[in-house]
Design a protein around this motif. Structure first.
Motif, PDB file in Angstrom:
ATOM      1  N   VAL A  66      10.594 -66.953 -16.081  1.00 27.49           N
ATOM      2  CA  VAL A  66      11.223 -65.779 -15.484  1.00 27.49           C
ATOM      3  C   VAL A  66      11.249 -65.931 -13.965  1.00 27.49           C
ATOM      4  O   VAL A  66      10.268 -66.357 -13.353  1.00 27.49           O
ATOM      5  N   CYS A  67      12.373 -65.584 -13.366  1.00 18.62           N
ATOM      6  CA  CYS A  67      12.517 -65.624 -11.912  1.00 18.62           C
ATOM      7  C   CYS A  67      13.633 -64.662 -11.547  1.00 18.62           C
ATOM      8  O   CYS A  67      14.811 -65.003 -11.647  1.00 18.62           O
ATOM      9  N   ILE A  68      13.270 -63.442 -11.136  1.00 20.89           N
ATOM     10  CA  ILE A  68      14.276 -62.441 -10.790  1.00 20.89           C
ATOM     11  C   ILE A  68      13.825 -61.627  -9.584  1.00 20.89           C
ATOM     12  O   ILE A  68      12.640 -61.521  -9.300  1.00 20.89           O
ATOM     13  N   SER A  69      14.800 -61.067  -8.909  1.00 18.39           N
ATOM     14  CA  SER A  69      14.566 -60.128  -7.828  1.00 18.39           C
ATOM     15  C   SER A  69      15.126 -58.793  -8.290  1.00 18.39           C
ATOM     16  O   SER A  69      16.301 -58.699  -8.629  1.00 18.39           O
ATOM     17  N   ALA A  70      14.275 -57.783  -8.331  1.00 23.97           N
ATOM     18  CA  ALA A  70      14.693 -56.455  -8.795  1.00 23.97           C
ATOM     19  C   ALA A  70      14.336 -55.424  -7.730  1.00 23.97           C
ATOM     20  O   ALA A  70      13.746 -55.747  -6.698  1.00 23.97           O
ATOM     21  N   ALA A  71      14.665 -54.187  -7.988  1.00 20.44           N
ATOM     22  CA  ALA A  71      14.449 -53.119  -7.008  1.00 20.44           C
ATOM     23  C   ALA A  71      12.986 -52.956  -6.637  1.00 20.44           C
ATOM     24  O   ALA A  71      12.656 -52.642  -5.498  1.00 20.44           O
ATOM     25  N   LEU A  72      12.091 -53.172  -7.569  1.00 16.41           N
ATOM     26  CA  LEU A  72      10.661 -52.981  -7.290  1.00 16.41           C
ATOM     27  C   LEU A  72       9.954 -54.256  -6.860  1.00 16.41           C
ATOM     28  O   LEU A  72       8.752 -54.244  -6.648  1.00 16.41           O
ATOM     29  N   GLY A  73      10.651 -55.364  -6.748  1.00 12.57           N
ATOM     30  CA  GLY A  73      10.035 -56.598  -6.279  1.00 12.57           C
ATOM     31  C   GLY A  73      10.576 -57.800  -7.011  1.00 12.57           C
ATOM     32  O   GLY A  73      11.484 -57.710  -7.819  1.00 12.57           O
ATOM     33  N   ASP A  74       9.991 -58.934  -6.702  1.00 16.66           N
ATOM     34  CA  ASP A  74      10.360 -60.183  -7.354  1.00 16.66           C
ATOM     35  C   ASP A  74       9.349 -60.478  -8.447  1.00 16.66           C
ATOM     36  O   ASP A  74       8.161 -60.191  -8.301  1.00 16.66           O
ATOM     37  N   TYR A  75       9.833 -61.090  -9.518  1.00 13.74           N
ATOM     38  CA  TYR A  75       8.974 -61.427 -10.644  1.00 13.74           C
ATOM     39  C   TYR A  75       9.146 -62.899 -10.971  1.00 13.74           C
ATOM     40  O   TYR A  75      10.267 -63.353 -11.205  1.00 13.74           O
TER      41      TYR A  75
END
Length: 171
Positions: A66-75
């Motif tokens: 998993v490697c994503i940037s979302a509203a609450l942070g990066d994961y």
């Protein structure tokens, strides 16, 4: 998991969202951290043409990368960070543990003179195996944990060595 790396330098009040990239060992091109939004069960990603992504956006994917940037942070999954730092979980590594340093470089002046002219905030995540010797061998990564016997008066009866992967960050 790395919380809100894209908002550390510029804050929530900026109209521009910082684009994230991940630097993989042995690769000349950066990989993009896709900006992901979740709404009504749908996943929407903003990708950059010509660049690979650093992983996928499905938390339940069988690869676990998993490697994503979302509203609450990066994961980032542990598998993604190990892959980016070119670390394979060998039996020796499982016995000794290791230390991965995650460096985060933030800037808003790269590509200033490209269209549209102006500041373009971005950050680069670089996970690397920490090395503390000339031959590249990291120190064993472990900590001792006190084990309590519940049948006695909660006194420590022994210690247990716990090994694992420790992640540290540098901004």
């Amino acid at each position: 998991v790395m919380a809100r790396a894209h908002d550390v330098l510029w804050g929530d009040s900026m109209s521009l969202q910082a684009q994230g990239y991940m630097n993989f060992v042995g690769e000349d091109k950066l990989r993009v951290i896709p900006t992901t939004t979740f709404s009504a069960g749908n996943i929407t990603q903003v990708l950059i043409e010509g660049l690979d992504t650093c992983g996928n956006s499905e938390p339940a994917s069988p690869e676990g990368k998993v490697c994503i940037s979302a509203a609450l942070g990066d994961y980032y999954s542990v598998g993604t960070l190990l892959n980016a730092s070119n670390v394979t979980l060998t039996e020796q590594l499982r016995m000794t543990g290791t230390l991965i340093t995650i460096k985060i470089h933030m800037t808003n002046v790269d590509d200033f003179w490209t269209w549209p002219i102006g500041f373009k905030p971005k950050y680069i995540v670089t996970p690397r195996l920490a090395q503390y010797s000339d031959d590249g061998v990291p120190p064993p990564e472990y900590f001792d944990r006190m084990v309590f016997d519940v049948n006695t008066s909660n006194t420590a009866t022994r210690t247990q060595r716990v090994v694992g992967i420790r992640f540290t960050t540098e901004v």
